[in-house]
Design a protein around this motif. Structure first.
Motif: not given
Lengths: 220, 252
Positions: B115-123
């Protein structure tokens, strides 16, 4: 045999033909010099155009093979060697032509004494032998023969090194023969170049067959 | 950090009774591109698939000997962990057809339940696509399906998907054989960039490609590793006559 192997074989045959033509040019030039045969010398000058045509054809064939087949390993070394051998053979052809032109221009044959003292004919024979050895080495893929060329070049160098002194002595003894003596000196210089070029060719054959670079190294 | 990243010791692979990789010993250095070449059936792809334990997924397939990643035998690790550390790109671009470009890149995380935050995914998406030299071309169409991309772009997407998991080694099995020369060239350029961060092992039938992109080349023949050396040496003066015959097209 693949198309590539056929191309390489055809190139090899072409190079050998050029080699033999230049060997014949050298032999004829020597005969013309010994026998003061101006017609033979003219033939050498005319045939120099064929040597040049071979050089261009071989360069072009190499270029095409590089472009179409991207050769590697021994084939790559073969082509790189052929390019340089081609250029050296052509220069030897130029030297034969240069000496032939001298024979055409001069009005007097070398005196026996001049030939004897300067050893110019002996040097000429030896340079042809060296050149023939490079051909034998190439034809037989034999680097032992190529290595013998290096030793023979020492012999030519030795005559060349002492030639100034020899010619000076000869001129003092035969002041009426100064032109011939200077021509002999000029031919000695050219023959010394044949020795160097044959040595270059021998180095290329060793590079092609053994992947060893002998340029700028001490060989004997 | 050890220079050697992958080391095979007396490594063998089999399909049933068929011995396809024979006693391979090799040490692969970190941050290099290694080309693996050899005629069809020589065991090069099998060897590649043994490195991240894909070989064992085939029924009747087995292997023995050691396959070390940073000194640890991958066959003593959990296979999923091995494949996280050693990613793979296949011959034909295979983005997940139902997923967007964005989702393809992070598929490894999603499938592993990370699981990851949206920001981490975007990154991760931006970083991976940038590393795969695809970001500029797709940044405005991240939510389109990956299969809408050209073949070359799809293959770079697969590379982005593989490197998103931050592996140490990337295995590439003929990654450009289905691509046109322009796409092939862009992948080759990309490989040179990627080696700053990864170790790349590429199986290729294209010898010019092996010569162009790799630092070292391994030549396999009939399951044996015949020769492994600097690519320049292999393509100018190989030690083994079998290597020379193969690269000069005189193989029978």
């Amino acid at each position: 045999m693949t198309q590539f192997e056929t191309e390489i074989e055809e190139l090899r045959e072409e190079v050998k033909k050029m080699w033999k033509l230049v060997r014949s040019q050298l032999t004829k030039t020597l005969d013309a010099l010994v026998n003061f045969d101006k017609d033979l010398a003219r033939e050498v000058v005319v045939k120099e155009k064929r040597v040049n045509a071979y050089e261009l054809k071989i360069d072009l064939d190499c270029e095409n093979i590089f472009a179409l087949y991207q050769p590697v390993a021994i084939d790559l070394r073969f082509l790189l060697a052929v390019l340089k051998i081609n250029s050296n053979i052509e220069r030897i052809g130029d030297i034969a032509e240069g000496i032939a032109k001298y024979i055409i221009d001069t009005d007097k044959v070398f005196s026996e004494e001049l030939s004897k003292q300067t050893r110019v004919l002996e040097m000429f024979h030896e340079s042809i032998v060296m050149f023939e050895d490079t051909l034998k080495s190439f034809e037989n893929d034999d680097t032992t023969i190529a290595r013998k060329v290096f030793k023979k070049d020492d012999f030519l160098d030795q005559i060349n090194v002492t030639s100034n002194e020899t010619v000076e002595v000869y001129i003092k003894q035969n002041p009426e023969d100064i032109n011939q003596a200077l021509y002999a000196l000029s031919i000695i210089r050219k023959l010394e170049r044949i020795g160097d070029q044959s040595k270059n060719i021998a180095e290329e054959i060793i590079f092609y067959l053994e992947a060893k670079v002998l340029k700028h190294t001490k060989k004997s | 950090m050890e220079r050697t990243i992958i080391k095979s010791e007396n490594f063998n692979a089999y399909f049933g009774n068929n011995h396809v990789v024979k006693n391979v010993n090799i040490e692969i250095e970190r941050n290099k591109v290694i080309a693996v070449m050899g005629p069809s059936g020589c065991g090069k792809t099998t060897y590649l698939r043994c490195i991240n334990r894909l070989h064992e997924l085939i029924e009747g397939a087995r292997c023995d000997g050691k396959m070390l990643l940073n000194g640890q035998d991958v066959y003593n690790m959990h296979p999923i962990f091995t494949r996280l550390k050693i990613g793979m790109v296949f011959q034909r671009p295979n983005p997940f057809p139902n997923l967007s470009i964005y989702d393809n890149v992070i598929a490894g995380y999603v499938l592993n339940g990370i699981k990851m935050s949206k920001a981490d995914k975007n990154d991760i998406v931006e970083k991976s696509l940038t590393s795969a030299a695809l970001w500029k071309e797709v940044k405005d169409s991240l939510h389109k399906k990956g299969t809408f991309l050209s073949g070359g772009q799809q293959q770079r997407l697969c590379i982005a998907r593989a490197i998103a998991m931050e592996p140490e080694v990337l295995l590439l099995d003929e990654p450009t054989s289905a691509l046109d020369p322009i796409s092939t060239s862009s992948i080759e350029e990309l490989l040179k960039e990627l080696k700053n961060n990864f170790t790349l092992i590429i199986v290729t039938h294209n010898m010019q490609q092996a010569a162009r992109v790799s630092d070292k080349t391994a030549f396999f023949y009939m399951g044996e590793l015949v020769e492994y050396d600097d690519t320049k040496k292999m393509f100018t003066n190989p030690d083994d006559i079998r290597t020379q015959n193969y690269i000069t097209g005189r193989f029978s």
